[in-house]
Write an enzyme that holds these catalytic residues in place. Structure first.
Site, PDB file in Angstrom:
ATOM      1  CE  LYS A 126       2.921  -3.277   7.952  1.00 18.47           C
ATOM      2  NZ  LYS A 126       4.097  -4.165   8.069  1.00 18.47           N
ATOM      3  CG  ASP A 166       2.738  -6.240   5.435  1.00 16.28           C
ATOM      4  OD1 ASP A 166       3.662  -6.466   6.220  1.00 16.28           O
ATOM      5  OD2 ASP A 166       1.588  -6.702   5.600  1.00 16.28           O
TER       6      ASP A 166
END
Ligand code: 2IT
Length: 444
Positions: A126, A166
Site C-alpha cells: 500500500k 484508492d
C-alpha cells in the site's frame, strides 16, 4: 517464542509506538488466527506471525511540487512493501490529508490477506501521500503525480510492485503516474492497474470493488434463504466504490436510500437510481468532497455532520473509509432491524462495533467484501502479461467466481454449524496460504 496473544500485541505496540490503526488491524487478524497458530508448531517455530507484522520494506520520501501560485509545496510519499510471499506487492495508493505511516501499514497488512483470498498471485502493499486533491487544479494534480512517481519509479515494476488507486487516486491520477513512469523507464508495462481502457486498463475495473461487494452481500443473503431484491440499503461515501455498489444493487432490485460525504449524509427515500447514480460521477469530478448538492438536484434530505447509520435498513454497506461505523452506530443499526453489514471500506467498523455486530447480525469484514477491486486489478495484470483485453462478460464472470469462492472460504473456516463468523473465516482463509508460502520460502 510468544506464548500469549496479549504479550504479542504488547510487544508490537512497544516496537511501533503510536501506530493505532496498524495495531487495530493486527489485533483483529491475530485474534482470529491465534488458536490455529498455537495448534501449528511449524508456524510458531518459523515465527510466521512475528514476520507477518513486519513489512518487508517501507519506503518514505519527500514529494516537492510547485502550486499554481508558484509556491513550493512539500508532501510526504510512502510505499509499504508488506509481503511478497504470494506474488509482487499489490495494493492501492491513497492521496488524502489523513494519510500517515500507521494508516498505510494497516492497509498494507490487510491487503496481504485480502489478496490471498482472491486466489490470484499477488502479495500485499500500500502507498500514498498526505497530499489532498481536494480543491487542487488539474495542473497541480499532474505536477504532484509526476513528482511522486519520480521517486517511486525506482521501487516498483510489473514483477516487483504494482500500485493502483484508492481514496483520492482514480483514473486521472493513474494516468499521470503511468505517463511519468513510462517516460522515466522508457517502458510500456503493466506497472499500475486501474489504467484507461485505451492504454492497458481492464473493463469492469472501475466498477469491480462495488460490484464484488454486492455479489458478496448477495451470497450472504442466499445463505440465509433471502435475496437483495426488495431490500432497503444504506451506503456511505459517494466515490468510485459507492457508485459501483449502487449500480449493481439497482440492477439486482435493491433500493439504496443514502450516500454520504465529509459534510454529512443524504437520505433519499425514493431510492438512488438512474440519473442520480450518474450524478455521483459529476459530484466526484467536482473535487469539492461534498454531497449536499445532491438534494438541490434531486430532493431528499441532507443531514449535516451526521452519518447514515441512523436510517432503518435491511443491509448497511459502509463504502467510505476506516472506522466510519462505531459502537453507537452499530447499536442503532441493529435496533432499527438491520440484518446484515457488508463492510466495503477497509476496516470500516471500529473494533467495538465489530464485536457488537458479530454477536447480533451477519457482519462481513472489508478484506473479504471489497476484494473484488484488487481481484480485477489482478485480472488486469494477467491481460497485460498476455497483451490482450478480455471482453466485459469475461471479466465479470471471473469476478463473480472469485467473490463466490471468497464467500465459500469464509464459510469453510468461519462456520460453527448454524452461523458464520465471517471475520474468522476471512482471516484464517487469507492467513493459511500466506503462511504456507512463507514456510516454503525459508527464513527470508
Ligand atoms: O483497498 C484495495 O483493495 C484497493 N484500493 C485496490 C488495490 C488494487 O491494487 O487494485
Amino acid at each position: 517464542m510468544k506464548t500469549d496473544i496479549n504479550e504479542f500485541i504488547a510487544d508490537l505496540e512497544k516496537r511501533t509506538p503510536g501506530e493505532k490503526e496498524f495495531h487495530q488491524a493486527v489485533e483483529e487478524v491475530i485474534g482470529s488466527v491465534w488458536e490455529f497458530y498455537e495448534k501449528n508448531p511449524r508456524y510458531q517455530k518459523a515465527k510466521i506471525l512475528e514476520r507477518m507484522v513486519e513489512p518487508e520494506r517501507v519506503i518514505m520520501f519527500r514529494v516537492p511540487w510547485v502550486d499554481d501560485r508558484g509556491e513550493v509545496q512539500i508532501n510526504r510519499g510512502y510505499r509499504i512493501e508488506f509481503n511478497s510471499a504470494l506474488g509482487p506487492y499489490k495494493g492501492g495508493l491513497r492521496f488524502h490529508s489523513s494519510v500517515t505511516l500507521s494508516i498505510l501499514k494497516f492497509l498494507g497488512f490487510e491487503q496481504t490477506f485480502k489478496n490471498s483470498l482472491t486466489t490470484l498471485p499477488m502479495g500485499g502493499g500500500k502507498g500514498g501521500s498526505d497530499f489532498s486533491p481536494k480543491g487542487k487544479t488539474d495542473g497541480e494534480i499532474m505536477r504532484f503525480c509526476q513528482s511522486f512517481m519520480t521517486e517511486l519509479y525506482r521501487h516498483i515494476g510489473p514483477n516487483t510492485d504494482v500500485p493502483a488507486g484508492d481514496i483520492g487516486v482514480g483514473g486521472r491520477e493513474i494516468g499521470y503516474l503511468f505517463g511519468q513512469y513510462k517516460r522515466l523507464k522508457n517502458e510500456f508495462t503493466g506497472v499500475l492497474t486501474g489504467k484507461g481502457l485505451a492504454w492497458g486498463g481492464s473493463l469492469i475495473r472501475p466498477e469491480a470493488t462495488g460490484f464484488g461487494a454486492v455479489y458478496f452481500a448477495q451470497h450472504m443473503f442466499h445463505r440465509i434463504g433471502e435475496d437483495i431484491e426488495g431490500k432497503i440499503i444504506s451506503v456511505s461515501g459517494f466515490g468510485n466504490v459507492a457508485w459501483g455498489a449502487i449500480t449493481k444493487i439497482n440492477e439486482l432490485g435493491g433500493k439504496v436510500v443514502t450516500i454520504s460525504g465529509p459534510d454529512g449524509y443524504v437520505y433519499d427515500p425514493e431510492g438512488i437510481s438512474g440519473d442520480k447514480v450518474d450524478y455521483l460521477l459529476e459530484l466526484r469530478a467536482s473535487n469539492n468532497d461534498i454531497v449536499e448538492p445532491y438534494v438541490n438536484e434531486f430532493g431528499g434530505q441532507f443531514f449535516a455532520g451526521r452519518r447514515p447509520w441512523e436510517v432503518p435498513v435491511d443491509l448497511a454497506m459502509p463504502c467510505a473509509t476506516e472506522n466510519e461505523v462505531d459502537l453507537e452506530d452499530a447499536k442503532i443499526l441493529v435496533k432499527n432491524g438491520c440484518k446484515m453489514l457488508a463492510e466495503t471500506s477497509n476496516m470500516g467498523c471500529t473494533a467495538e462495533a465489530v464485536d457488537f455486530l458479530g454477536g447480533h447480525i451477519d457482519y462481513a469484514p472489508g478484506k473479504a467484501v471489497n476484494a473484488g477491486g484488487v481481484a480485477v486489478s489482478g485480472l488486469e495484470m494477467s491481460q497485460n502479461s498476455m497483451r490482450i483485453n478480455w471482453p466485459r462478460e469475461e471479466v465479470d464472470a471471473r469476478l463473480k467466481v472469485i467473490m463466490s469462492n471468497i464467500h465459500e472460504t469464509c464459510v469453510h473456516y468461519g462456520s460453527n454449524g448454524k452461523s458464520v463468523d465471517y471475520v474468522k473465516g476471512a482471516n484464517v482463509g487469507g492467513f493459511v496460504k500466506v503462511a504456507e508460502a512463507m514456510l516454503a520460502h525459508g527464513i527470508v
